[in-house]
Design a protein around this motif. Structure first.
Motif, PDB file in Angstrom:
ATOM      1  N   ILE A  87       0.664  -0.896  -0.017  1.00 48.05           N
ATOM      2  CA  ILE A  87      -0.585  -0.357  -0.256  1.00 48.05           C
ATOM      3  C   ILE A  87       0.852   1.220   0.161  1.00 48.05           C
ATOM      4  CG2 ILE A  87      -1.612   1.138   1.044  1.00 48.05           C
ATOM      5  CD1 ILE A  87      -3.169  -1.408   0.336  1.00 48.05           C
ATOM      6  N   VAL A  88       2.125   1.023   0.893  1.00 49.21           N
ATOM      7  CA  VAL A  88       2.742   2.516   1.068  1.00 49.21           C
ATOM      8  C   VAL A  88       3.596   2.718  -0.588  1.00 49.21           C
ATOM      9  CG1 VAL A  88       4.870   3.239   1.493  1.00 49.21           C
ATOM     10  CG2 VAL A  88       3.431   2.433   2.829  1.00 49.21           C
ATOM     11  N   VAL A  89       4.283   1.598  -1.365  1.00 48.46           N
ATOM     12  CA  VAL A  89       3.821   1.523  -2.609  1.00 48.46           C
ATOM     13  C   VAL A  89       2.885   1.897  -3.540  1.00 48.46           C
ATOM     14  CG1 VAL A  89       5.520   0.765  -4.484  1.00 48.46           C
ATOM     15  CG2 VAL A  89       5.794   0.203  -2.319  1.00 48.46           C
ATOM     16  N   VAL A 161       5.043  -6.103 -22.416  1.00 47.63           N
ATOM     17  CA  VAL A 161       4.873  -5.509 -20.794  1.00 47.63           C
ATOM     18  C   VAL A 161       3.752  -7.020 -20.544  1.00 47.63           C
ATOM     19  CG1 VAL A 161       4.185  -4.213 -19.445  1.00 47.63           C
ATOM     20  CG2 VAL A 161       4.875  -3.143 -21.401  1.00 47.63           C
ATOM     21  N   ASP A 162       4.203  -7.523 -19.487  1.00 44.31           N
ATOM     22  CA  ASP A 162       3.825  -7.893 -18.909  1.00 44.31           C
ATOM     23  C   ASP A 162       3.122  -7.590 -17.702  1.00 44.31           C
ATOM     24  OD1 ASP A 162       2.005 -10.151 -17.886  1.00 44.31           O
ATOM     25  OD2 ASP A 162       4.368 -11.662 -17.141  1.00 44.31           O
ATOM     26  N   PHE A 163       1.712  -7.815 -17.520  1.00 44.50           N
ATOM     27  CA  PHE A 163       1.194  -6.717 -16.484  1.00 44.50           C
ATOM     28  C   PHE A 163       0.748  -7.562 -15.466  1.00 44.50           C
ATOM     29  CE2 PHE A 163       0.640  -4.124 -20.591  1.00 44.50           C
ATOM     30  CZ  PHE A 163       0.970  -2.501 -19.486  1.00 44.50           C
ATOM     31  N   ALA A 166       5.124 -10.160 -11.190  1.00 40.18           N
ATOM     32  CA  ALA A 166       4.858  -9.724  -9.452  1.00 40.18           C
ATOM     33  C   ALA A 166       5.669  -8.429  -9.809  1.00 40.18           C
ATOM     34  CB  ALA A 166       6.070 -10.653  -8.746  1.00 40.18           C
ATOM     35  N   PRO A 167       6.952  -7.591 -10.833  1.00 43.49           N
ATOM     36  CA  PRO A 167       6.853  -6.194 -10.616  1.00 43.49           C
ATOM     37  C   PRO A 167       5.776  -5.826 -11.329  1.00 43.49           C
ATOM     38  CG  PRO A 167       9.110  -7.730 -11.452  1.00 43.49           C
ATOM     39  CD  PRO A 167       7.114  -8.428 -11.777  1.00 43.49           C
ATOM     40  N   MET A 168       4.953  -5.926 -12.436  1.00 48.88           N
ATOM     41  CA  MET A 168       4.479  -4.509 -12.131  1.00 48.88           C
ATOM     42  C   MET A 168       2.820  -4.635 -12.214  1.00 48.88           C
ATOM     43  SD  MET A 168       4.957  -3.411 -15.118  1.00 48.88           S
ATOM     44  CE  MET A 168       3.319  -2.577 -15.417  1.00 48.88           C
ATOM     45  N   ALA A 169       2.887  -5.870 -10.058  1.00 43.76           N
ATOM     46  CA  ALA A 169       1.621  -5.670  -9.664  1.00 43.76           C
ATOM     47  C   ALA A 169       1.085  -4.463  -9.199  1.00 43.76           C
ATOM     48  CB  ALA A 169       1.632  -6.813  -8.841  1.00 43.76           C
ATOM     49  N   SER A 252      -2.870 -12.810 -12.428  1.00 44.06           N
ATOM     50  CA  SER A 252      -1.202 -12.397 -11.837  1.00 44.06           C
ATOM     51  C   SER A 252      -0.063 -13.289 -10.597  1.00 44.06           C
ATOM     52  CB  SER A 252      -1.894 -10.823 -11.116  1.00 44.06           C
ATOM     53  OG  SER A 252      -0.374 -10.617 -11.056  1.00 44.06           O
ATOM     54  N   GLU A 253       0.707 -12.800 -10.943  1.00 40.98           N
ATOM     55  CA  GLU A 253       1.485 -14.714  -9.758  1.00 40.98           C
ATOM     56  C   GLU A 253       2.061 -13.780  -8.998  1.00 40.98           C
ATOM     57  OE1 GLU A 253       5.614 -13.691 -12.300  1.00 40.98           O
ATOM     58  OE2 GLU A 253       4.175 -15.599 -12.844  1.00 40.98           O
TER      59      GLU A 253
END
Length: 306
Positions: A87-89, A161-163, A166-169, A252-253
């Motif tokens: 949530i902070v990010v 782009v893989d939405f 994990a980096p794009m979550a 999403s993974e």
């Protein structure tokens, strides 16, 4: 000197008005107690107990008093800390994007060069009328490589782009929520812009101020209260984030069942069957939301007074 008593009609009118006022207020307080006070009290009571298995687990479970044990378990759970970190990010990306986009759209609609203002207001506000679950499903479809025309366009441009990774979550969730709520915040800011005296804007134009300078020096300072209100709604909504990431768990993974604090509460209550832990975590989230609202309000009041 003896003060004469009021006439009988006046003496009877005062209790009648009080009874009429009570008749209007009592239903509100009854509903408020049923939908607000009672659930909070039940959550506080439930948070003080936990389900405990007896023996080797063959004798069923029993409810035992845990005191503040559920609160300690929630605060010490790495999953809840990770949910708050998400949530902070999310807030660090979402609030600046949402605020700037809503403010820019409101200023563009309020400009003298804008045409078809009603049409654009309706078009921008329309995503907010879509239920959040439906909006998330729409974007899950648009994120899917084998189904989405948007992903086909990215592929034609040579962009991969893989939405669902994990980096794009977080960016994926931010995009969904921004699309859904930017029109709502834009309407709040646009309504505040309409309240600015036209004489003030005309005076700025006569003094030689251009459109950008008028927006930054005249319009934005005049709508500080609306900006603070929009920021307050956005912060409280961020703490309560649930629907959008929950729908992404299907594909999403990088989004699991306890990705956000409210998702953690849902998992603890309905998957892990730990109502005491869920109630404790929910109360901690409520306290955090209250503290965040207080901080935003205080900072906003200082900004408005500056």
């Amino acid at each position: 000197m003896t003060v004469p008593a009021p006439p009988p009609a006046r003496r009877t009118a005062v209790p009648a008005r009080r009874r009429a006022a009570a008749a209007y207020l009592v239903p509100f307080f009854v509903l408020f107690a049923l939908v607000m006070i009672a659930p909070i009290g039940y959550a506080v009571w439930t948070s003080l107990f936990r389900e405990q298995s007896s023996g080797l687990g063959f004798g069923g479970t029993e409810t035992v008093f845990a005191g503040l044990g559920n609160y300690a378990d929630a605060l010490g759970d790495p999953a809840l800390r990770a949910a708050f970190l998400h949530i902070v990010v999310y807030v660090a990306l979402y609030i600046p994007l949402m605020t700037c986009a809503a403010l820019l759209l409101a200023l563009l609609l309020d400009s003298a060069a804008a045409r078809a203002k009603r049409l654009f207001q309706l078009a921008l506000f329309l995503p907010y009328t879509v239920p959040t679950v439906i909006a998330a499903i729409i974007w899950v479809y648009l994120y899917s490589p084998s189904l989405s025309p948007v992903m086909d366009w990215f592929g034609a441009l040579g962009v991969s782009v893989d939405f669902f990774s994990a980096p794009m979550a977080v960016p994926s969730v931010v995009n969904i929520v921004t699309w859904h709520y930017v029109g709502y915040n834009m309407v709040i800011l646009y309504a505040a812009l309409q309240a600015i005296p036209r004489e003030t804007l005309e005076a700025a134009t006569v003094d030689g101020a251009g459109a950008i300078r008028t927006a930054l020096r005249i319009k934005v300072p005049h709508i500080r209260s609306a900006l603070v209100l929009s920021l307050l709604f956005t912060c409280v909504g961020a703490i309560q984030l649930f629907n959008e990431p929950y729908m992404l768990t299907v594909q999403s993974e990088g989004v699991n069942r306890d990705w956000s604090p409210v998702m953690y509460v849902h998992k603890a209550a309905f998957v892990d069957h730990r109502p005491g832990l869920a109630s404790a975590a929910a109360l901690l989230i409520a306290l955090l939301a209250g503290a965040l609202s207080f901080a935003v309000t205080k900072l906003g009041n200082r900004w408005k007074a500056a």
